[in-house]
Design a protein around this motif. Structure first.
Motif, PDB file in Angstrom:
ATOM      1  N   LEU A 230       2.232  -7.076  17.505  1.00 24.04           N
ATOM      2  CA  LEU A 230       1.589  -7.316  16.861  1.00 24.04           C
ATOM      3  C   LEU A 230       1.219  -6.678  14.851  1.00 24.04           C
ATOM      4  O   LEU A 230       0.288  -7.858  14.343  1.00 24.04           O
ATOM      5  CB  LEU A 230      -0.204  -6.082  17.147  1.00 24.04           C
ATOM      6  CG  LEU A 230      -0.355  -6.425  18.708  1.00 24.04           C
ATOM      7  CD1 LEU A 230      -1.193  -5.192  18.673  1.00 24.04           C
ATOM      8  CD2 LEU A 230      -1.302  -7.840  18.227  1.00 24.04           C
ATOM      9  N   GLY A 231       2.502  -6.176  14.832  1.00 20.04           N
ATOM     10  CA  GLY A 231       2.261  -6.546  13.804  1.00 20.04           C
ATOM     11  C   GLY A 231       2.826  -7.623  11.869  1.00 20.04           C
ATOM     12  O   GLY A 231       2.792  -6.904  10.897  1.00 20.04           O
ATOM     13  N   SER A 232       3.400  -8.260  12.533  1.00 26.54           N
ATOM     14  CA  SER A 232       4.135  -9.680  11.775  1.00 26.54           C
ATOM     15  C   SER A 232       2.913  -9.780  10.338  1.00 26.54           C
ATOM     16  O   SER A 232       3.337 -10.712   9.761  1.00 26.54           O
ATOM     17  CB  SER A 232       4.675 -10.527  12.609  1.00 26.54           C
ATOM     18  OG  SER A 232       5.837 -10.080  13.279  1.00 26.54           O
ATOM     19  N   PRO A 233       1.672 -10.244  11.540  1.00 25.03           N
ATOM     20  CA  PRO A 233       0.748 -10.973  10.333  1.00 25.03           C
ATOM     21  C   PRO A 233       0.597 -10.205   8.863  1.00 25.03           C
ATOM     22  O   PRO A 233      -0.572 -10.079   8.836  1.00 25.03           O
ATOM     23  CB  PRO A 233      -0.692 -11.207  10.964  1.00 25.03           C
ATOM     24  CG  PRO A 233      -0.198 -11.317  12.477  1.00 25.03           C
ATOM     25  CD  PRO A 233       1.163 -10.145  12.647  1.00 25.03           C
ATOM     26  N   LEU A 390       4.742   1.639   9.516  1.00 26.03           N
ATOM     27  CA  LEU A 390       3.841   1.874   8.634  1.00 26.03           C
ATOM     28  C   LEU A 390       3.066   0.202   8.470  1.00 26.03           C
ATOM     29  O   LEU A 390       1.906   0.171   7.871  1.00 26.03           O
ATOM     30  CB  LEU A 390       5.208   1.756   7.153  1.00 26.03           C
ATOM     31  CG  LEU A 390       5.494   2.422   7.147  1.00 26.03           C
ATOM     32  CD1 LEU A 390       6.349   2.657   5.594  1.00 26.03           C
ATOM     33  CD2 LEU A 390       4.512   4.737   6.102  1.00 26.03           C
ATOM     34  N   VAL A 391       3.496  -0.555   8.546  1.00 28.26           N
ATOM     35  CA  VAL A 391       2.470  -1.866   8.437  1.00 28.26           C
ATOM     36  C   VAL A 391       1.860  -1.902  10.067  1.00 28.26           C
ATOM     37  O   VAL A 391       0.389  -2.183   9.735  1.00 28.26           O
ATOM     38  CB  VAL A 391       3.590  -3.148   8.966  1.00 28.26           C
ATOM     39  CG1 VAL A 391       2.639  -4.253   9.344  1.00 28.26           C
ATOM     40  CG2 VAL A 391       4.844  -3.273   8.219  1.00 28.26           C
ATOM     41  N   TYR A 392       1.854  -1.153  11.585  1.00 26.95           N
ATOM     42  CA  TYR A 392       1.890  -1.564  12.238  1.00 26.95           C
ATOM     43  C   TYR A 392      -0.300  -0.327  12.369  1.00 26.95           C
ATOM     44  O   TYR A 392      -1.351  -1.119  12.499  1.00 26.95           O
ATOM     45  CB  TYR A 392       1.593  -1.137  13.801  1.00 26.95           C
ATOM     46  CG  TYR A 392       1.265  -1.351  14.788  1.00 26.95           C
ATOM     47  CD1 TYR A 392       0.891  -2.121  15.371  1.00 26.95           C
ATOM     48  CD2 TYR A 392       1.385   0.174  16.155  1.00 26.95           C
ATOM     49  CE1 TYR A 392      -0.028  -2.268  16.825  1.00 26.95           C
ATOM     50  CE2 TYR A 392       0.906   0.245  16.670  1.00 26.95           C
ATOM     51  CZ  TYR A 392       0.198  -0.533  17.181  1.00 26.95           C
ATOM     52  OH  TYR A 392      -0.406  -0.757  18.720  1.00 26.95           O
ATOM     53  N   VAL A 393       0.450   0.619  11.927  1.00 22.64           N
ATOM     54  CA  VAL A 393      -0.909   1.544  11.879  1.00 22.64           C
ATOM     55  C   VAL A 393      -1.841   1.795  10.707  1.00 22.64           C
ATOM     56  O   VAL A 393      -2.679   1.512  11.138  1.00 22.64           O
ATOM     57  CB  VAL A 393      -0.052   3.595  11.620  1.00 22.64           C
ATOM     58  CG1 VAL A 393      -0.917   4.441  11.757  1.00 22.64           C
ATOM     59  CG2 VAL A 393       1.110   3.740  12.691  1.00 22.64           C
ATOM     60  N   ILE A 394      -1.243   1.297   9.611  1.00 15.86           N
ATOM     61  CA  ILE A 394      -2.181   1.497   8.212  1.00 15.86           C
ATOM     62  C   ILE A 394      -2.613  -0.172   7.454  1.00 15.86           C
ATOM     63  O   ILE A 394      -3.385  -0.679   7.638  1.00 15.86           O
ATOM     64  CB  ILE A 394      -1.071   1.484   6.805  1.00 15.86           C
ATOM     65  CG1 ILE A 394      -0.887   3.597   7.462  1.00 15.86           C
ATOM     66  CG2 ILE A 394      -2.197   1.651   5.704  1.00 15.86           C
ATOM     67  CD1 ILE A 394      -0.190   4.351   6.512  1.00 15.86           C
ATOM     68  N   VAL A 419      -7.629   8.109   8.199  1.00 20.90           N
ATOM     69  CA  VAL A 419      -7.092   7.930   9.572  1.00 20.90           C
ATOM     70  C   VAL A 419      -5.957   7.773  10.370  1.00 20.90           C
ATOM     71  O   VAL A 419      -5.203   8.644  10.623  1.00 20.90           O
ATOM     72  CB  VAL A 419      -9.008   7.589  10.377  1.00 20.90           C
ATOM     73  CG1 VAL A 419      -8.791   7.769  12.048  1.00 20.90           C
ATOM     74  CG2 VAL A 419     -10.078   8.000   9.830  1.00 20.90           C
ATOM     75  N   GLY A 420      -5.976   6.537  10.032  1.00 25.91           N
ATOM     76  CA  GLY A 420      -4.771   6.029  10.608  1.00 25.91           C
ATOM     77  C   GLY A 420      -3.281   6.407   9.741  1.00 25.91           C
ATOM     78  O   GLY A 420      -2.354   7.360  10.489  1.00 25.91           O
ATOM     79  N   LEU A 421      -3.706   7.485   8.702  1.00 28.68           N
ATOM     80  CA  LEU A 421      -2.692   7.780   7.986  1.00 28.68           C
ATOM     81  C   LEU A 421      -1.985   8.917   7.877  1.00 28.68           C
ATOM     82  O   LEU A 421      -0.984   9.499   9.005  1.00 28.68           O
ATOM     83  CB  LEU A 421      -2.496   8.079   6.150  1.00 28.68           C
ATOM     84  CG  LEU A 421      -1.436   8.634   5.505  1.00 28.68           C
ATOM     85  CD1 LEU A 421      -0.172   7.798   6.194  1.00 28.68           C
ATOM     86  CD2 LEU A 421      -1.322   9.073   4.230  1.00 28.68           C
ATOM     87  N   VAL A 422      -3.463  10.030   8.719  1.00 31.88           N
ATOM     88  CA  VAL A 422      -3.388  11.479   9.207  1.00 31.88           C
ATOM     89  C   VAL A 422      -2.572  11.597   9.994  1.00 31.88           C
ATOM     90  O   VAL A 422      -2.573  12.638  10.844  1.00 31.88           O
ATOM     91  CB  VAL A 422      -4.624  11.723   8.956  1.00 31.88           C
ATOM     92  CG1 VAL A 422      -5.033  13.473   8.947  1.00 31.88           C
ATOM     93  CG2 VAL A 422      -5.437  11.814   7.683  1.00 31.88           C
ATOM     94  N   LEU A 456      -2.886   5.188  19.152  1.00 35.24           N
ATOM     95  CA  LEU A 456      -4.015   5.628  18.790  1.00 35.24           C
ATOM     96  C   LEU A 456      -4.660   5.487  17.229  1.00 35.24           C
ATOM     97  O   LEU A 456      -5.651   5.607  16.901  1.00 35.24           O
ATOM     98  CB  LEU A 456      -3.710   6.966  19.171  1.00 35.24           C
ATOM     99  CG  LEU A 456      -4.778   7.823  18.822  1.00 35.24           C
ATOM    100  CD1 LEU A 456      -6.128   7.496  20.125  1.00 35.24           C
ATOM    101  CD2 LEU A 456      -4.468   9.371  19.021  1.00 35.24           C
ATOM    102  N   ALA A 457      -3.351   6.187  16.683  1.00 35.55           N
ATOM    103  CA  ALA A 457      -3.562   5.295  14.982  1.00 35.55           C
ATOM    104  C   ALA A 457      -4.091   4.323  14.589  1.00 35.55           C
ATOM    105  O   ALA A 457      -4.862   4.094  13.772  1.00 35.55           O
ATOM    106  CB  ALA A 457      -2.498   5.947  14.038  1.00 35.55           C
ATOM    107  N   MET A 458      -3.617   3.559  14.411  1.00 32.45           N
ATOM    108  CA  MET A 458      -3.805   1.902  14.753  1.00 32.45           C
ATOM    109  C   MET A 458      -5.253   1.643  15.163  1.00 32.45           C
ATOM    110  O   MET A 458      -5.652   1.245  14.225  1.00 32.45           O
ATOM    111  CB  MET A 458      -3.294   0.975  14.892  1.00 32.45           C
ATOM    112  CG  MET A 458      -3.930  -0.698  14.596  1.00 32.45           C
ATOM    113  SD  MET A 458      -4.096  -1.800  15.762  1.00 32.45           S
ATOM    114  CE  MET A 458      -3.875  -1.561  17.291  1.00 32.45           C
ATOM    115  N   LEU A 459      -5.224   1.872  16.390  1.00 34.98           N
ATOM    116  CA  LEU A 459      -6.735   1.528  16.862  1.00 34.98           C
ATOM    117  C   LEU A 459      -7.885   2.702  15.543  1.00 34.98           C
ATOM    118  O   LEU A 459      -9.301   2.400  16.027  1.00 34.98           O
ATOM    119  CB  LEU A 459      -7.400   2.265  18.688  1.00 34.98           C
ATOM    120  CG  LEU A 459      -6.186   1.138  19.314  1.00 34.98           C
ATOM    121  CD1 LEU A 459      -6.394   1.392  20.340  1.00 34.98           C
ATOM    122  CD2 LEU A 459      -7.261  -0.418  19.173  1.00 34.98           C
TER     123      LEU A 459
END
Length: 537
Positions: A230-233, A390-394, A419-422, A456-459
């Motif tokens: 899911l990260g490339s875009p 870094l790309v996926y979560v944030i 939220v994603g970073l924490v 979880l962090a991404m969602l």
């Protein structure tokens, strides 16, 4: 490679002059090659961008490593799926909007502050990714030519930076074409010689390289697979090629055909890893199995299991793979800084010539940072995963919201970022010697975090963005929140309008960083034309 890069830059300038354009540098021409890529060039440069040194060495390392194997080599197949997803859902929308970088919609919709904040994980991701590629070449050169690792990395960085400076995306794309050809021919040339070496057993007899399934790690496997798929875009090198297409339709084709290109080129590194796992290294000149140098398995196979002439070709192959990705990554991060940070925020009146030279200067700085990280890294695949996280979560939640959630705004963007970073930092990071301060469910002292904390962090970041954006959107639109609380200036002008004249369905953007505006992502599917309409003060 340097010669091809120089020729491509010269060819790009001649094409522009032939079209009646100005002879001086143009930032859009430098960053997206004048939106001139056809299907063949676009597909090849898209594939080469993802099939790099980390792709080859990292995949071979995963397949070779005991207890890992092909089962845990998610990157090649995940990246292929990511290109397919990007082509189906993102490519047309991005190209139709007429952006120049991935950060254009962030800057237009979320404003200055969030643009700068989101650039931090983006540039770190590109530096980490570039460092994995440079480290891959460094290990190859140190094994085959017995060169000092530091010299290998510095030379490869200098070459990639130099031809990127000269021609921008023109040079990067045309060198990508040559590099992809070399990768395909070189790797497949090495496979038969390595597979028939007397020290290599049949890879079908010992299938340990396929990997071993551990049910305790099932959630981790899903987590890493989703991250790759899911990260490339959400990365600038991918978006840069989409935006360089002549039309939205061709931009979509780049991604779809690039997916099949990644799958095709995943076979050689998988076979190299399998060959390494099936080799009795005591029968080779190496004498001992490379148990502590798993990141070097690809060059070791090329060096010790093929004739000298073939190993030289293999070295050129890995070198080409390195150049095909590191130049894309460095140019992508530099383009965002030049256009969105420097021209968009620090110096809005900067000339086109000034922006191009600033991008060139940024290429040097980012390349130097990547080389520095490569000199101190110990695992290729580990840094690869870190850059992807870094790309996926944030960044991925931000891209989804800016393109598909009409009411998203700066407040939701900031909340999603936090939220994603924490949640990601809470899980810890062994590569950075960060111990976890939150033990998610199923935590193991032996295996670490077994919960899919990345997803979880991404969602959580995505949901937070939608909820917080919706709350502020309704609050300001209906007058529940006074306009003076609109510190990001997303709605201030709209809140001053009377309720009778307000369009309840209007999507408000902060274009020019202080004004409300609406981004119309309408497109002509055939020609890929774009239309951006601004709401006046």
């Amino acid at each position: 490679m340097l010669g091809v890069g120089v020729w491509a830059g010269w060819r790009g300038r001649r094409r522009k002059e032939g079209d009646g354009g100005e002879t001086q540098p143009d930032s859009e021409d430098f960053m997206v090659a004048g939106r001139s890529f056809n299907g063949v060039i676009g597909t090849l440069t898209m594939t080469a961008t993802f099939v790099g040194g980390a792709f080859i060495n990292g995949t071979a390392e995963a397949v070779y490593t005991a207890g890992s194997g092909l089962l845990w080599a998610q990157a090649p197949f995940g990246l292929a799926l990511s290109l397919l997803i990007g082509g189906v859902f993102f490519a047309k929308k991005l190209r139709s909007a007429g952006f120049t970088t991935l950060f254009d919609p962030f800057q237009q919709k979320f404003g200055r502050f969030m643009c700068v904040l989101l650039y931090i994980p983006s540039v770190l991701s590109e530096i980490f990714y570039s460092s994995t590629i440079l480290a891959a070449l460094g290990t190859t050169l140190s094994v085959i030519l017995e060169l000092d690792l530091r010299i290998s990395i510095l030379i490869s960085t200098a070459v990639a930076v130099l031809y990127t400076l000269l021609g921008g995306l023109y040079s990067v794309a045309y060198t990508d074409v040559l590099q992809l050809i070399l990768i395909f021919i070189g790797l497949w040339l090495c496979i038969p010689f390595a597979m028939t070496h007397r020290a290599v057993a049949s890879i079908t007899a010992d299938t340990s390289w396929l990997g071993r399934w551990d049910s305790r790690l099932a959630a981790v496997w899903v987590d890493l697979t989703l991250m790759m798929a899911l990260g490339s875009p959400a990365i600038q090198p991918y978006v840069q090629r989409v935006l360089a297409a002549r039309s939205a339709r061709e931009a979509r084709l780049f991604s779809v055909f690039g997916c099949f290109g990644c799958l095709l080129l995943a076979a050689p590194p998988v076979l190299i890893g399998a060959i390494g796992a099936s080799t009795d290294w005591n029968q080779t000149a190496l004498r001992v199995p490379p148990l502590n140098d798993t990141d070097k398995i690809a060059p070791l196979v090329i060096q010790y299991l093929t004739p000298t002439a073939v190993s030289v070709v293999g070295l050129g192959t890995v070198s080409a793979a390195v150049m095909s990705s590191v130049d894309s990554s460095i140019l992508g991060a530099a383009s965002v800084f030049g256009r969105n940070i420097y021209q968009g925020i620090l110096r809005p009146k900067a000339s086109e010539v000034e922006v191009v030279w600033l991008v060139r200067f940024s290429v040097v700085i980012i390349g130097a940072c990547a080389a520095l990280v490569a000199l101190t890294s110990h695992t290729i695949i580990g840094l690869w995963y870190l850059s992807s996280e870094l790309v996926y979560v944030i960044l991925l939640p931000q891209v989804v919201c800016v393109l598909f959630v009409r009411f998203s705004n700066s407040y939701g963007s900031l909340a999603g970022f936090a939220v994603g970073l924490v949640l990601r930092i809470a899980a810890g990071e062994p590569l950075l010697n960060m111990a976890p301060f939150v033990r998610y469910p199923y935590y193991s002292d032996e295996l670490g975090q077994l919960f899919p904390f990345r997803t979880l962090a991404m969602l959580a970041s995505l949901v937070s963005m939608v909820i917080i954006s919706g709350m502020f959107h309704v609050g300001f639109q209906r007058g529940v929140l006074p306009s003076k609380l609109d510190v990001f200036h997303c709605y201030r002008n709209e809140c001053d309008l009377s309720a009778s004249t307000r369009d309840a369905d209007m999507t408000l953007f902060s274009l020019n960083y202080n004004r409300s505006c609406e981004l119309d992502l309408t497109s002509n599917e055939t020609t890929g034309t774009e239309n951006v309409s601004n709401v006046p003060d």
